[in-house]
Write an enzyme that holds these catalytic residues in place. Sequence first.
Site, short mmCIF file in Angstrom:
data_model
loop_
_atom_site.label_atom_id
_atom_site.label_comp_id
_atom_site.label_asym_id
_atom_site.label_seq_id
_atom_site.Cartn_x
_atom_site.Cartn_y
_atom_site.Cartn_z
N GLY A 232 0.86 -1.18 0.00
CA GLY A 232 0.00 0.00 0.00
C GLY A 232 0.89 1.23 0.00
O GLY A 232 0.68 2.18 -0.73
N ALA A 233 1.94 1.17 0.85
CA ALA A 233 2.87 2.30 0.96
C ALA A 233 4.10 1.82 1.72
O ALA A 233 4.09 0.76 2.32
CB ALA A 233 2.21 3.46 1.71
N MET A 234 5.16 2.62 1.68
CA MET A 234 6.39 2.26 2.37
C MET A 234 7.00 3.50 3.01
O MET A 234 7.14 4.54 2.37
CB MET A 234 7.38 1.64 1.36
CG MET A 234 8.75 1.33 1.94
SD MET A 234 8.65 0.14 3.31
CE MET A 234 10.05 0.70 4.29
N ASN A 236 9.84 4.82 3.84
CA ASN A 236 11.23 5.28 3.69
C ASN A 236 11.40 6.64 4.36
O ASN A 236 10.60 7.55 4.14
CB ASN A 236 11.61 5.42 2.21
CG ASN A 236 11.12 4.24 1.39
OD1 ASN A 236 11.45 3.11 1.68
ND2 ASN A 236 10.29 4.52 0.40
N HIS A 268 -0.31 6.22 9.11
CA HIS A 268 0.49 5.03 9.40
C HIS A 268 1.96 5.26 9.02
O HIS A 268 2.87 5.05 9.82
CB HIS A 268 -0.10 3.86 8.58
CG HIS A 268 0.61 2.55 8.76
ND1 HIS A 268 0.12 1.55 9.56
CD2 HIS A 268 1.76 2.06 8.24
CE1 HIS A 268 0.94 0.50 9.52
NE2 HIS A 268 1.94 0.79 8.71
N GLU A 269 2.18 5.73 7.80
CA GLU A 269 3.56 5.89 7.33
C GLU A 269 4.30 6.99 8.09
O GLU A 269 5.50 6.87 8.34
CB GLU A 269 3.60 6.18 5.82
CG GLU A 269 2.89 5.14 4.94
CD GLU A 269 3.31 3.70 5.21
OE1 GLU A 269 4.47 3.47 5.62
OE2 GLU A 269 2.47 2.80 5.02
N HIS A 272 5.67 5.82 11.37
CA HIS A 272 6.92 5.07 11.23
C HIS A 272 8.16 5.96 11.24
O HIS A 272 9.25 5.48 11.50
CB HIS A 272 6.93 4.29 9.91
CG HIS A 272 6.20 2.99 9.94
ND1 HIS A 272 6.38 2.03 10.93
CD2 HIS A 272 5.31 2.44 9.06
CE1 HIS A 272 5.63 0.97 10.66
NE2 HIS A 272 4.96 1.19 9.54
#
Length: 835
Positions: A232-234, A236, A268-269, A272
Amino acid sequence: QVKQATNQIVMNCADIDIITASYAPEGDEEVHATGFNYQNEDEKVTLSFPSTLQNGTGTLKIDFVGELNDKMKGFYRSKYTTPTGDTRYAAVTQFEATDARRAFPCWDEPAIKATFDISLVVPRDRVALSNMNVIDRKPYPDDENLMEVKFARTPVMSTYLVAFVVGEYDYVEAKSQDGVLVRVYTPLGKAEQGRFALEVAVKTLPFYKDYFNVPYPLPKIDLIAIADFAAGAMENWGLVTYRETALLIDPKNSCSSSRQWVALVVGHELAHQWFGNLVTMEWWTHLWLNEGFASWIEYLCVDHCFPEYDIWTQFVSADYTRAQELDALDNSHPIEVSVGHPSEVDEIFDAISYSKGASVIRMLHDYIGDEDFRKGMNLYLTKFQQKNAATEDLWESLEKASGKPIAAVMNTWTKQMGFPLIYVEAVQQEEDRVLKLVQKKFCASGPYTGEDFPMWMVPISICTSDNPSCAKMQVLMDKPELAVVLKGIKPDQWVKLNLGTVGFYRTQYSPDMLESLIPAIKDLSLPPVDRLGLQNDLFSLARAGIISTVEVLKVMEAFVNEPNYTVWSDLSCNLGILSTLLSHTDFYEEIQVFVKDVFSPIGERLGWDPRSGEGHLDALLRGLVLGKLGKAGHKATLEEARRRFKDHVEGKHILSADLRSPVYVTVLKHGDSTTLDTMLKLHKQADMQEEKNRIERVLGAISQPELIQKVLTFALSEEVRPQDTVSVIGGVAGGSKQGRKAAWKFVRDNWEELYNRYQGGFLISRLIKLTVDGFANDKMAAEVKAFFESHPAPSAERTVQQCCENILLSAAWLRRDAENIHQYLQQRKDQPAMV
């Protein structure tokens, strides 16, 4: 750093050819490596040197060639179409979990952190991005069409978070109140579609800074939409990559659920950036810490930005119940899994790491209280920043902050798989109610009969009809049986466990306790999340054969006055599961009548068009109800859907984005080849990925065998992006009985191509689950098992086991309950409904 003298250096490396390598000890001359020995299985290379490298520091230089691959992992190319219709490629990265080694030779493990100085040499008319800000751009000496772009040095970080992107993008930007530059990069000509995500990001960064009491550590953050993207997404660090549908919102063509999805994924991302990037898990065993935590806090963040979404109730239906469903299987796994070989990592990106992880953190947060929880989080993040931590480290910080036995409690939830079923009965003693609680492991296959007695430390809250939204009592149940005395409870008052559906357990009430709760569903005096939890527990008890399914159908009928979207959504899910099950019988039509009866009163109340003053949740509810009625063949809904579809296609009256899915699915389910051709035409014309995906997901509703084949062929065509093929095939499998058989045959016939496309990623697991989960006879379970024995998919082994288990469970459910259900549905038909 050479710690002991050696003539070999071993590092990670995959699909890379090393041309030369040399080691230069500090202040000494370089030694050239004379041999490169690749261990392809282990994704490693050994560099051999002619003389011994002595202790001390030095510089390792490697000249190598890698491949810009088509695998959606490592450094890969992503295909896109320009506004003028040309096909072009962008170069992008996806390194988590173990694919940085496909882009450059490195030590590719989360605990081996370093700073990175990155320069990219790129065509002068392309955008080049990396984790940090650009510090220098100059023409490349050997070729005037190229530019060399140099980025600032990163903080100390893990390889899986390094990222670079080269392509054509537009962007929108803003500064957060803490002065962080935020940009959202979109495909050319679509900058405006980045506004919504930009607003969310700008609100979210200060929220996290404040929540953790730790500032965001980089000068900028970019959020970018990538055309071909497996996840869905990352997250980085400083350059977060997304699927287009998880980032882009077009006010005219995006539906409410897409906005909500984008808000959650952005939340969410960005979480992180602290939890994962600043403090990183020691090893993949602790992946759940990263993902479970981010999956919990994304809801906290969306609740802060959009209180009108009632997002915590949605959490229960989206994450909590999904996790319980998976975790009740014998083939589940504990939250903490020991991971050996890199190929095992992909397997744990599942509902246990994310959804169960998030659910136990929500339970923990509730048990500790927000203030101490935040204190503990701050302790943890400041102590381990730029370092690595394990699950125990987090418990220690939270214990320090709260003075509660966090590790002891939480180990029972993360180190053993499964969760408890709490059986409760009550006796009135004068003014008091005495409850007797018993905990046993909950199993999807029925009452637990194992030799050992797994035990959990369960925070239990109890409420009564006196004040349904406030805990009358809270206890920590740390033994198999417990008696609790509630003072001053009158005989006519009801008692309910698990206030807010926060505790990760299921509850089975004695018949009289349950009986007293049903009126509280009807008159809505029980809060929505508790109505949802009650119904969901009953449904899963029926599925496990602990109670009869007919009991649950009777309770479902008590939801006639239900106004809440999320409660309906969960009910709808469960009726969908039952519907799929009964598609294996000859009375499938009768369950459709039941669905129409349950949903038509709310459908009539809502109507087709939004009234003034309606909000986000009303839009979601209308789409859900109309889709459910339309699919079930509700006459008035079907006619209206066809009328509106015709106007939409002819351009007379464009359907609002929120009505598109329900209308599309309704006309397809009851449509013919003309309907399918029209849908495929709409797909081709759609400019937005969201609309393409919306169509792809519903195509499988079509029911004629030759059209089903047409949809399956379309799934593998150039028209569908590689990551989306899975949802087209899944839609066919979930669309009808014929579709299920056809999709499974299609996956077997095209296994080579599908496996090569997704091998080693979690998309292969998703494909298998979507294709075979709906079967319900023992023979099919054996067939699925046999197929994967002869066509192994290592990263999906556990998924295959879970699917076979689910098929056997469904078969047992049918044998056990089909006849009773049939009788009940018939007798309902013969009696006029009681309202």
